[in-house]
Motif scaffolding. Sequence first.
Motif, PDB file in Angstrom:
ATOM      1  N   ILE A  60       8.800  -1.434   3.462  1.00 60.31           N
ATOM      2  CA  ILE A  60       7.332  -1.429   3.387  1.00 60.31           C
ATOM      3  C   ILE A  60       6.749  -2.790   3.717  1.00 60.31           C
ATOM      4  N   ALA A  61       7.283  -3.843   3.086  1.00 56.34           N
ATOM      5  CA  ALA A  61       6.700  -5.185   3.212  1.00 56.34           C
ATOM      6  C   ALA A  61       7.599  -6.162   3.959  1.00 56.34           C
ATOM      7  N   GLY A  62       8.832  -5.775   4.249  1.00 55.00           N
ATOM      8  CA  GLY A  62       9.707  -6.650   5.016  1.00 55.00           C
ATOM      9  C   GLY A  62      10.720  -7.387   4.158  1.00 55.00           C
ATOM     10  N   GLU A  63      11.732  -7.895   4.803  1.00 54.78           N
ATOM     11  CA  GLU A  63      12.848  -8.539   4.108  1.00 54.78           C
ATOM     12  C   GLU A  63      12.444  -9.861   3.470  1.00 54.78           C
ATOM     13  N   GLU A  64      11.503 -10.578   4.064  1.00 52.38           N
ATOM     14  CA  GLU A  64      11.103 -11.869   3.500  1.00 52.38           C
ATOM     15  C   GLU A  64      10.496 -11.685   2.107  1.00 52.38           C
TER      16      GLU A  64
END
Length: 454
Positions: A60-64
């Motif tokens: 949803i929001a990315g790996e970072e």
Amino acid sequence: MQETYDSLLKAAREALDGQDAQKAFSVFRRVLEYPGAQELDHSSRWKEAWELFADIATPIAGEEFAAIVRQAAQDERDVQALYNLGYQLIEQSLHGMAATVLLRAHLLVPGAEPMVTELVVALEGMGAHAEAARLLQAQPQLVQSSFMCRYLLAYNALMSGDVDETRRLAPGLESLLARSGAEEEQAQAFAGMKERIHQMLARADALQGVSPLDKKDLRGWHFVTTGGVLLHLSPYGFDEGMTGRYAFLQDSQALCLEGIRRVEAVLDQAGRKPPRVFVLPDRHSAILAHATARVLGLPTEPWPEQGSDAPGLIVAYDVLSLEVPLLQTLRTHRPGQVLWSHATQWTEEAPFAADLTTFLYQQNTSPWGERLRVNPETQKVERTAPTEGTVEALAEEVPSALLEDTALADLPELTKRVAAMAQVKGDAAGGLFREQGHRRRSLTDSPVKSNRFN
């Protein structure tokens, strides 16, 4: 079946296994929303829960972002990791989850100003102003020594309905600002915060004796917090949790006509009769503008692409539905101009507060848009197509709409309040009475609470 930590954990994992991260998020966020499930007090459960959230967050929001979550999951006593996660959750508008994390950090380092202020920001985002105020009141040293903490307490006290506490705190803001040692840009921001508190207090003072400013005074608090005039209160569920706001509404020509009549009464009371009605390019706004001009007996004029300095009534059906370039031309107060937004969504912050608003809603459909109806033959709910016809033809129907006998019964009370509002001068004045400067923020909260529906 009663939801438990384990049942929500299982349901979220099943949704994630099925490649439905959004469903997993909507299920599992209940575990992490402030103050968090009791199971999170155990280190193993804390790690388990936040690692699952990291897995949910990745698509949803990315790996970072997920990496920041995982760092905080590893050790619930890592204050910096908790702070970093809380900050990022606020950036994602996940204020309830941020408050859970930041409360944990605050308990580890009580009295640390960055942690306190960030936790207050998270609580504010939840609408938990009273809780934010209590948190700050428990830190008297910070309130005495920190401009930001004193401002946050003054603001959250007022947003909790405690004007007296805000009035007590306001004088100390000046001296703390002088001693803050802030750089120029931050000092200007602090000065704006101080001025905001003083302006809200001035508007609250003006309403003394004519508006109770209690937990049900939606109109009064709308003026205090935004400077806007709220024209109409929903009668539906007023004492059952809605307190004047609409949850779901299919607007009608009659309510549009009522709004026009209320605008007329308020402008007469304020001595602000406009020479023209400006027509915005938005279709629903244009229909309402032409109808307004017919009722008020005024000429219409298209709103120029680059805006206008000419006096007039600017009619928007719903400010939140307007395109950004158009909104930019409406942001500034100008002499003789009044901005009326018939509908205003209260659960999503608009770019700015209109001078006049007919009603506040959570979900609304215009009289001319796609609507819901019950098919008389099948008895099933179906969507109807938007109303066809020219803007001018549809506008002609509004003035002949039938109003209920009691539709305008509260006009004397409304105009009495407007007369009191007119006593506020200078930068603190309500939007209806301002002729320069930017329009104020449109808030999604006030001391008057209402039910919200997902």
